[in-house]
Structure formats: structure tokens, C-alpha cells
Design an enzyme around this catalytic site. Sequence first.
Site, PDB file in Angstrom:
ATOM      1  N   ARG A  29       0.865  -1.196   0.000  1.00 25.58           N
ATOM      2  CA  ARG A  29       0.000   0.000   0.000  1.00 25.58           C
ATOM      3  C   ARG A  29       0.889   1.229   0.000  1.00 25.58           C
ATOM      4  NH1 ARG A  29       1.398   1.556   5.156  1.00 25.58           N
ATOM      5  NH2 ARG A  29       1.850  -0.193   6.520  1.00 25.58           N
TER       6      ARG A  29
ATOM      7  N   HIS B  54     -23.947  54.930  25.095  1.00 28.16           N
ATOM      8  CA  HIS B  54     -24.946  54.064  24.474  1.00 28.16           C
ATOM      9  C   HIS B  54     -24.322  53.051  23.522  1.00 28.16           C
ATOM     10  CE1 HIS B  54     -28.407  53.238  21.683  1.00 28.16           C
ATOM     11  NE2 HIS B  54     -28.930  52.997  22.872  1.00 28.16           N
TER      12      HIS B  54
END
Length: 615
Positions: A330, A576
Amino acid sequence: MLLHLGAVKGGLGALMLRRVCLLSRHAHSYSQSVEHQPIKKVMVANRGEIAIRVFRACTELGIRTVAVYSEQDTGQMHRQKADEAYLIGKGLPPVSAYLHIPDIIRVAKENNVDAIHPGYGFLSERSDFAQACADAGVRFIGPSPEVVRKMGDKVEARALAIQAGVPVVPGTDGPITSLKEAEDFAKTYDFPIIFKAAYGGGGRGMRVVRNYEELEENYNRAYSEALAAFGNGALFVEKFIDKPRHIEVQILGDKYGNVIHLYERDCSIQRRHQKVVEIAPAAHLDPHLRDRLTKDSVNLAKQVGYENAGTVEFLVDKNGKHYFIEVNSRLQVEHTVTEEITDVDLVHAQLRICEGRSLPELGLKQDKIRINGSAIQCRVTTEDPARGFQPDTGRLEVFRSGEGMGIRLDSASAFQGALISPHYDSLLVKVISSGKDLPTAATKMNRALAEFRIRGVKTNIPFLQNVLSNHQFLYGTVDTQFIDENADLFHLKPVQNRAQKLLHYLGHLMVNGPATPIPVKAKPSDTDPVIPTVPIGEPPLGFRDVLLKEGPEGFARAVRQHKGLLLMDTTFRDAHQSLLATRVRTHDLKKIAPFVAHNFNNLFSLENWGGDLHK
Ligand code: ADP
Ligand code: ADP
Ligand code: MG
């Protein structure tokens, strides 16, 4: 430069005998009848870096790619690197999913896959898988099932090597069935000896026995280890070679009996018989020995009709004598270093060979294969060298790799945020360096390893750095006992992780406030907050009233007549809009507004609510 492996052109259509070879159950007999059969779609029956390695090669060749993944691998990168991906082994444990042959074949058939690449590990050396592919009419990218079977059985492979005239380590001819046989072997050949699993791999199922007293216990242990790991306890015995080098030869064979070699790799740097660092070519290798190793490998491959990519492994003893140990039928983890020094893309070659092309047709002729420089591969794993290389798991908090000239990285799920699971092997990334010679490649490797920043899980990088800067590694040769005999490799420079610590500290401070004694001891209750009171009645007039009453012209006049500086206040807007956790809500701003109207009526304007809304 890559060797051109011949692009597939579409004009073969009429000549193509579709899958003729694979409909034959006798896979080894199809070699003569094959025409080129272009592969259109490849599935990789594997995961991780090797799946991606193969997908990349396919994409380069215009082949469509299919991934399979287990339930545990849903988040893995190999899934995304393929054109299509399918779940296999639903409900199965992590490893079993990738071993589920029927499921893999089903997905292949359902999605018109015409070839399967098995990668390494998992089903790559299982002849029943190669056979199942053939039976299903899907090409297996590897040798024939028969050759896979012969090579997977170490005892049979040994016998074939002997037939091919290749020297083997003195050993038993077949599996042993009793302790008595092991004793007889030791009497003839003397200690040390090594028990090996006939169907073993990956360094497992091996036991070295150094004297008679250890024999029985090791025999029993090796047997049960082999049984547990490979489903078959068959053992054989070999003489244990003292301090050998592990040298292996890369080979390629086609369907027509042509076999070439792509020189050797030195994989002597091993821990528990498993490779850690691989180099190509082997350093200081006697050219005559190189000749013998490569010739023996080619002869053995020819003898068994080896097709596709494979590796013939040898041990070389201190006297330069070589012994065959096994064939890996392989692609190997360390195939990369051979690619770097020969400029041959092994996966391209595998695919073309599987399509039925011959080696000469692919330009792969022995006299064209040359060694060019040196290459080193380090397997970077998520293992902690300080704790006996225990696999570490968790989330990669930081991942930055070493790159640049001479560095190749083969990896899969190595990125910031990736989860390292305990389910599979701990290979994180393969770092491959190349240069004109071994010291140059080592310098590049060292530099690249130093550049890596991996946090969140432990890695073996500090250990690899010690190996890479070892004098014997750089200028001499090392044998398979190198790691065991060099305790200083385990003197690891601890990672201080300063940047991460600083970041954690700052993050903690921002969210939870200071934790140091001085600010913490100042109790908020000791200070009396001043709460402003709002005067009774209407607030005094301001510039807004002028605008409302006298219009723009009157307003402009009032501005011109004003002596002194006019101010715009942006406090409301900042409070804010603030990106900090202390953001002030409209609800609270409205509560403050009356006080401001009474006390700051002479302001020119007030900026509010995060925009350009002037009040
Ligand atoms: P695996 O299938 O696990 O790769 P191998 O047979 O290739 O098994 O052996 C792996 C490693 O084990 C070799 O590289 C070597 O370090 C060691 N080894 C195997 N056989 C012997 C032997 N006879 N003598 C000394 N070391 C051996
Ligand atoms: P640690 O805190 O774990 O030692 P750092 O990320 O702070 O790790 O890096 C340590 C040192 O490594 C740095 O002070 C610097 O000298 C060196 N260094 C940083 N980046 C690189 C790089 N890309 N390549 C080589 N060395 C580096
Ligand atoms: Mg081996």
C-alpha cells in the site's frame, strides 16, 4: 519538476473495454486484457490526511472524489475536501465504521464510484476488501487481492522472499504453535529473539526476548496481543538483530510486469517499533548495499506479480548485511519523502497504473529515476512526550504552522478550533522538509518546527526538535534503538505559552474585573456615591429652543452673536454605543436626561444614540 504521467484524453471511448478486468473473479489474470480505462470517480476508504492526500491527486488529474466518514468524524476536514461525502457505519464504534466493507461497497455502488483507494491502515492490506471491490466491479487501487493476501501474511511473504533469493532474518518457516518450538529456535540461534504476529502491523504484537527466563511470559503475551489486535494469534520467531537500521525500498509495478524502484527511505528513528522520523535517501549508505536492496526489492516484486505502489522493508545490521522483513502492499505514511527526492507523485502513479497505463508510458523508467537532495518527514502527533507519549485530546486553541521554502505540510484537521478526539490515531500533521542534503533539510525542519504554535493540546514537537538537533542524527547514522538509548532526547524544553497566558489574563480582567488584592480590598460600600438631584420646574432654555422658535436663520444669528466657545457633548452617544460590557441603555439615559437639561443648557449640541442625531 513533476514527471508527467500522461494526461488522460477522452478519445479512447470506442476502444475502452469497460471494467472487463474487474468482472473477472481472477483478478490476477486480467493484466493482458486491459485497455486504458480512465477513472472518473475515486472513493477513499480512509480518513484524515491520507484521504486528503489522495483527493488532491485526483483533483489534479480531473477525477471526481468521494469521502466516507464515521459518525464521530462528522466535523473532520477530509469530508469537506472531497466533491461528495457519505456517512458509513452508522451506530458503529469509530474504527469499526472504516472497516465496514459492505457499507463502503454500498456507498461506492450507489454513487457510481469506479475505483477505491484504501489509504494506509484500516482496510488497506485486507485481501478480502480488495476482493470485495473486484466482486462489486469497483477497481481497488493497489495490488491484486492475491498479492495483498500473500504480503499481508508475514510468514508467506518471508517464504516468497527466500524463493526470490532475498536474504531474510533467520526465523521459523511457519507460525509456531507451542512454546517448545520457540525454545528449540532459541537453542539453535541463541538469544535475543523476537516474537512477531504473523498478521501484525504498525509495530504491534512484537516482543523481544533476551533470555530463557523471559521466554514463556513473552510468548503468552505476544500471543494474546496478536489475538486482540489482529484477530489471529499466530506468531513466528525471528532472530533479533542488534541495533539494525530500518531501510525500505519504494517500488512501483504496472499490470504488464514492469517494476521499478524509487530508492530507499531510512526509518530507523522508531519508538516501540513505530516510525517517528523518516528520511530519504538513507544517510551514508554504501552504494553496493543500495544496489542490493533495490535489486532484491524489484526481484521480489516481479516474482509475485506486484502491481501498484508498495514498500519492501529491510533491516541492515552493523556489518552492512541486509535482511528482508516484510512488504507493505500500500501507500505508506512516509511516501512523501520519496516524492520529494524523486519528483514522482506516487498517488498520480497509483491512479494511472490502476487505469491500466504502463510504467514506460508514464515516463517511469528506471534510468530516469534520480535522487535529488534529501528529505525528512516528522510525524507531529498530539502526544505528550513528557508523559510517555500519552495521546492528548481537546480543542486546538491556537494553530499556526511552520511554512516557507523547503517545507511541505500534509495534514487534515489541523486548524484553530479543531477538536482532537481520542477515537483515532494521534497524527496531527506530517511536516516534510527538503534541501540539497540532509543537514540542509534538517535546518529547514528545525526552523519550521520552531515556528509552529500549537496550544490547547500537547504535541511531540519538543521531542522532535531534540531528535532534529541531535549530532548523531545530523552527521552520523542512527539505528532502531536510537530513541531508547538517548535519554537526553526526553529533556524537553517546556512550552511557556506566554502569549496565551497574557491573553487569558486580559480576558479575565475585562470580564471579571481585577482580582489583585489592592483594588479588590477597596470595598465599594466605603465610598458614598453622589446622587445628583434634578431641580424642580422647567429646564432653562438652550440652543434647541432658539432653533424651534426662530428657525434656522435665527439660530445662525444666535450662534454668530455668541461670545466664546460652543461645545458639543458626545457622552450620551459614547455611553450608548460602547463596545464594552458597560453599555448604557436608553432606559437609563432617559433618567439622566433631565439633570443634563437643567445643568448643561448652554451646550451647543448633544450627540446621542450612536448616530449623528444632534439634540
Ligand atoms: P510492522 O508490521 O509492525 O511494521 P515489521 O516487521 O516491519 O513490523 O517491524 C517493525 C520494526 O520492528 C522494525 O523496523 C524493527 O525496528 C523492529 N524489528 C522487527 N523485526 C526485527 C528483528 N528481527 N530484529 C530487530 N528488530 C526487528
Ligand atoms: P512560549 O511563550 O511558549 O515560549 P511564544 O509564542 O511566546 O512561546 O514564543 C517564544 C519565542 O519564540 C518568542 O519570544 C520568539 O523569540 C520566538 N518566536 C516567535 N515567533 C517565532 C517564529 N515565527 N519563528 C521562530 N521563533 C519565533
Ligand atoms: Mg513494517
